[in-house]
Scaffold this motif. Structure first.
Motif, PDB file in Angstrom:
ATOM      1  N   GLN A 290       1.023  -0.960   0.098  1.00  0.00           N
ATOM      2  CA  GLN A 290      -0.017   0.105  -0.373  1.00  0.00           C
ATOM      3  C   GLN A 290       0.758   1.705  -0.018  1.00  0.00           C
ATOM      4  O   GLN A 290       0.480   2.264   0.023  1.00  0.00           O
ATOM      5  CB  GLN A 290      -0.894   0.195   1.409  1.00  0.00           C
ATOM      6  CG  GLN A 290      -2.113  -0.819   1.085  1.00  0.00           C
ATOM      7  CD  GLN A 290      -2.685  -1.186   0.604  1.00  0.00           C
ATOM      8  OE1 GLN A 290      -3.905  -0.514  -0.107  1.00  0.00           O
ATOM      9  NE2 GLN A 290      -2.584  -2.322  -0.326  1.00  0.00           N
ATOM     10  N   GLY A 291       2.636   1.099  -0.431  1.00  0.00           N
ATOM     11  CA  GLY A 291       2.580   2.560  -0.126  1.00  0.00           C
ATOM     12  C   GLY A 291       3.146   2.740  -1.069  1.00  0.00           C
ATOM     13  O   GLY A 291       2.406   2.588  -2.415  1.00  0.00           O
ATOM     14  N   TYR A 292       4.243   3.670  -1.242  1.00  0.00           N
ATOM     15  CA  TYR A 292       4.728   4.592  -2.538  1.00  0.00           C
ATOM     16  C   TYR A 292       5.795   4.597  -2.850  1.00  0.00           C
ATOM     17  O   TYR A 292       6.599   4.405  -1.640  1.00  0.00           O
ATOM     18  CB  TYR A 292       3.524   6.110  -3.075  1.00  0.00           C
ATOM     19  CG  TYR A 292       4.350   6.748  -1.525  1.00  0.00           C
ATOM     20  CD1 TYR A 292       4.114   6.889  -0.293  1.00  0.00           C
ATOM     21  CD2 TYR A 292       5.637   7.883  -1.921  1.00  0.00           C
ATOM     22  CE1 TYR A 292       4.120   7.464   0.745  1.00  0.00           C
ATOM     23  CE2 TYR A 292       6.239   8.260  -1.042  1.00  0.00           C
ATOM     24  CZ  TYR A 292       5.749   8.119   0.271  1.00  0.00           C
ATOM     25  OH  TYR A 292       5.880   9.332   1.260  1.00  0.00           O
ATOM     26  N   PRO A 293       6.401   5.169  -4.352  1.00  0.00           N
ATOM     27  CA  PRO A 293       6.166   5.343  -5.131  1.00  0.00           C
ATOM     28  C   PRO A 293       5.402   4.251  -6.498  1.00  0.00           C
ATOM     29  O   PRO A 293       4.497   4.722  -7.653  1.00  0.00           O
ATOM     30  CB  PRO A 293       6.939   6.161  -6.130  1.00  0.00           C
ATOM     31  CG  PRO A 293       8.114   5.600  -5.623  1.00  0.00           C
ATOM     32  CD  PRO A 293       7.862   5.504  -3.969  1.00  0.00           C
ATOM     33  N   ASP A 294       5.779   2.957  -6.125  1.00  0.00           N
ATOM     34  CA  ASP A 294       5.677   1.990  -6.809  1.00  0.00           C
ATOM     35  C   ASP A 294       4.328   0.485  -6.581  1.00  0.00           C
ATOM     36  O   ASP A 294       4.630  -0.279  -6.736  1.00  0.00           O
ATOM     37  CB  ASP A 294       7.454   1.694  -7.687  1.00  0.00           C
ATOM     38  CG  ASP A 294       7.989   1.779  -7.963  1.00  0.00           C
ATOM     39  OD1 ASP A 294       7.826   2.180  -8.477  1.00  0.00           O
ATOM     40  OD2 ASP A 294       8.781   2.332  -7.976  1.00  0.00           O
ATOM     41  N   GLY A 295       4.543   0.696  -5.083  1.00  0.00           N
ATOM     42  CA  GLY A 295       3.210  -0.354  -4.379  1.00  0.00           C
ATOM     43  C   GLY A 295       4.296  -1.439  -4.652  1.00  0.00           C
ATOM     44  O   GLY A 295       3.089  -2.483  -4.657  1.00  0.00           O
ATOM     45  N   LEU A 296       5.172  -0.921  -4.377  1.00  0.00           N
ATOM     46  CA  LEU A 296       5.657  -2.568  -4.226  1.00  0.00           C
ATOM     47  C   LEU A 296       5.593  -3.743  -2.992  1.00  0.00           C
ATOM     48  O   LEU A 296       5.281  -2.487  -2.072  1.00  0.00           O
ATOM     49  CB  LEU A 296       7.499  -2.579  -4.462  1.00  0.00           C
ATOM     50  CG  LEU A 296       8.185  -2.154  -5.586  1.00  0.00           C
ATOM     51  CD1 LEU A 296       9.380  -2.539  -5.582  1.00  0.00           C
ATOM     52  CD2 LEU A 296       7.408  -2.907  -7.245  1.00  0.00           C
ATOM     53  N   LYS A 297       6.185  -4.630  -3.024  1.00  0.00           N
ATOM     54  CA  LYS A 297       5.154  -5.355  -2.268  1.00  0.00           C
ATOM     55  C   LYS A 297       5.841  -6.444  -1.158  1.00  0.00           C
ATOM     56  O   LYS A 297       7.029  -6.845  -1.982  1.00  0.00           O
ATOM     57  CB  LYS A 297       4.113  -6.338  -1.922  1.00  0.00           C
ATOM     58  CG  LYS A 297       2.725  -6.662  -1.044  1.00  0.00           C
ATOM     59  CD  LYS A 297       1.672  -7.799  -2.050  1.00  0.00           C
ATOM     60  CE  LYS A 297       0.809  -8.016  -0.968  1.00  0.00           C
ATOM     61  NZ  LYS A 297      -0.207  -8.851  -2.106  1.00  0.00           N
ATOM     62  N   GLY A 298       6.691  -6.795  -0.260  1.00  0.00           N
ATOM     63  CA  GLY A 298       7.087  -7.884   0.622  1.00  0.00           C
ATOM     64  C   GLY A 298       8.648  -7.650   0.176  1.00  0.00           C
ATOM     65  O   GLY A 298       8.895  -6.718   0.372  1.00  0.00           O
ATOM     66  N   GLU A 299       8.852  -8.757  -0.385  1.00  0.00           N
ATOM     67  CA  GLU A 299      10.454  -8.751  -1.022  1.00  0.00           C
ATOM     68  C   GLU A 299      11.220  -8.431  -2.019  1.00  0.00           C
ATOM     69  O   GLU A 299      12.511  -7.882  -2.855  1.00  0.00           O
ATOM     70  CB  GLU A 299      11.097 -10.223  -0.419  1.00  0.00           C
ATOM     71  CG  GLU A 299      10.959 -10.056   0.586  1.00  0.00           C
ATOM     72  CD  GLU A 299      11.719 -11.352   0.972  1.00  0.00           C
ATOM     73  OE1 GLU A 299      12.076 -12.894   0.285  1.00  0.00           O
ATOM     74  OE2 GLU A 299      12.349 -11.902   2.639  1.00  0.00           O
ATOM     75  N   GLU A 300      10.000  -7.633  -3.057  1.00  0.00           N
ATOM     76  CA  GLU A 300      10.181  -6.867  -3.971  1.00  0.00           C
ATOM     77  C   GLU A 300      10.175  -5.524  -3.631  1.00  0.00           C
ATOM     78  O   GLU A 300      11.799  -5.082  -4.021  1.00  0.00           O
ATOM     79  CB  GLU A 300       8.485  -6.505  -4.292  1.00  0.00           C
ATOM     80  CG  GLU A 300       7.705  -7.137  -5.172  1.00  0.00           C
ATOM     81  CD  GLU A 300       6.075  -7.068  -5.904  1.00  0.00           C
ATOM     82  OE1 GLU A 300       5.939  -8.248  -6.352  1.00  0.00           O
ATOM     83  OE2 GLU A 300       6.141  -6.883  -5.342  1.00  0.00           O
ATOM     84  N   ILE A 301      10.292  -5.126  -2.556  1.00  0.00           N
ATOM     85  CA  ILE A 301      11.010  -3.579  -1.481  1.00  0.00           C
ATOM     86  C   ILE A 301      12.537  -4.109  -1.876  1.00  0.00           C
ATOM     87  O   ILE A 301      12.542  -5.195  -0.797  1.00  0.00           O
ATOM     88  CB  ILE A 301       9.963  -2.856  -0.404  1.00  0.00           C
ATOM     89  CG1 ILE A 301       8.931  -3.054  -0.921  1.00  0.00           C
ATOM     90  CG2 ILE A 301      11.276  -1.516  -0.419  1.00  0.00           C
ATOM     91  CD1 ILE A 301       7.650  -3.272   0.253  1.00  0.00           C
TER      92      ILE A 301
END
Ligand code: FE2
Length: 368
Positions: A290-301
């Motif tokens: 639910q974050g920004y700018p890319d809406g990455l999730k879990g270990e994608e971040i």
């Protein structure tokens, strides 16, 4: 020893015998003969002259030939052959002579051929021994010079290494300082002390270490942490410094600092800037997407950004900012971070944060 003319020291008290020996030796043009009629004169000549061979009578008026032989052997630093000339046939005298260091014996009456053959043989040995001595001293001189050269080169190398180390440390300090000051520049408008930047970097270090990261990686994250909000340089003052609640469009403008930061740090030429870029872009991503700018999730971040996120929020909760005048107490902030595990934050990172909390609290207290 002179290759052409050897010096023979003849020590003999009996005048007739001496004359005879000189005569026999004189038949060979190779020799220079020094004469002594007693031990005292003989020893003095031995000490002063460069003698190559000694013919020594055993029976001398002032000292026994054995004793003189021993004395001459003991003072001579180089090999000088000594032939004892004796009328004695006793085996015990030969033993005494050998014990005194004599190299050979000539028995009276002396035969010309024997005298010359033995003299020549010992002079040959003497020549070889001299040559060995010369090589040995040349070798020792060479070794000494080599050793000196090695010591000089070693010192030069040590100096060069020390200078290189100093230069490397200077470059490293400069790198750290530039990154930190760039971060301060980015925060200058709303955080003029630069304290936020320094604390953040220390929090990131402690959390990274508690995550079990290798020290080099923790150090890299710590180094780039000051740049996470560099994109704020591109956010207008009236939005960034607005004390009132932001309107929706303004929130989006603030959020743009992540993209702007990534653009500032785009096309990195070093790992440092590459990691700084991913931290700048993703430090407001959330674990639940639910974050920004890319809406990455879990270990994608990227992990650097997940760690930065916890450190950043904790610091925001515990410091006074334009838009948050009342600082949370540090324990409340801790609870809020822990409450965000699995939604806002990576649970592994919040666990590390909890493990490192004592040290984090210390950093917070020291910067108040
Ligand atoms: Fe930010």
């Amino acid at each position: 020893m002179d290759e052409r003319q050897a010096t023979i020291l003849l020590i003999e008290d009996d005048h007739a015998n001496r004359e005879l020996l000189v005569e026999l030796l004189a038949e060979s043009t190779d020799y220079r003969v020094l004469q002594a009629a007693d031990a005292r004169t003989g020893f003095a000549l031995f000490a002063e002259e460069k003698v190559d061979l000694v013919l020594l009578d055993v029976m001398l008026p002032d000292e026994s030939g054995f004793n003189l032989c021993r004395r001459m052997k003991s003072v001579s630093r180089i090999f000088v052959p000594i032939i004892l000339v004796t009328a004695l046939h006793e085996l015990s005298d030969k033993v005494k002579g050998l014990e005194a260091g004599a190299d050979d014996f000539l028995t009276k009456p002396i035969l010309r051929e024997e005298l010359l053959a033995r003299s020549q043989s010992h002079l040959r040995t003497k020549r070889m021994m001299d040559r060995i001595d010369r090589y040995r001293s040349e070798l020792s001189l060479f070794n000494q010079r080599l050793q000196e050269q090695v010591e000089i080169r070693t010192r030069q190398l040590q100096t060069a290494l020390a200078e290189l180390r100093t230069a490397k440390e200077e470059v490293e300090r400069t790198r750290v300082e530039i990154v930190e000051r760039l971060g301060i520049a980015a925060e200058y408008r709303d955080e003029w002390t630069g304290q936020h930047i320094r604390r953040m970097a220390l929090y990131v270090w402690e959390i990274s270490v508690a995550c079990g990261l290798p020290p080099e990686q923790a150090e890299l994250f710590r180094l780039v942490a000051p740049l996470h909000d560099i994109g704020k340089m591109g956010v207008r003052d009236h939005v960034l410094l607005k004390p009132e609640q932001l309107e929706e469009g303004e929130v989006d403008l603030i959020r743009e600092h992540t993209r702007i930061g990534a653009q500032i740090l785009a096309d990195p030429r070093t790992e440092l800037i590459e990691v700084a870029g991913e931290m700048a872009r993703h430090h407001h991503e959330r674990w639940d997407g639910q974050g920004y700018p890319d809406g990455l999730k879990g270990e994608e971040i990227p992990l650097s950004a997940r760690i930065c996120s916890v450190a950043d929020v904790f610091d925001a909760l515990t410091s006074s900012r334009v838009y948050r005048a009342d600082a949370y107490q540090v324990l409340e902030a801790r609870s809020e971070i822990m409450a965000g595990a699995g939604t806002r934050f990576d649970p592994r990172v919040t666990e590390a944060f909890a493990r490192a909390f004592d040290k984090i609290q210390e950093i917070w207290e020291q910067s108040r």
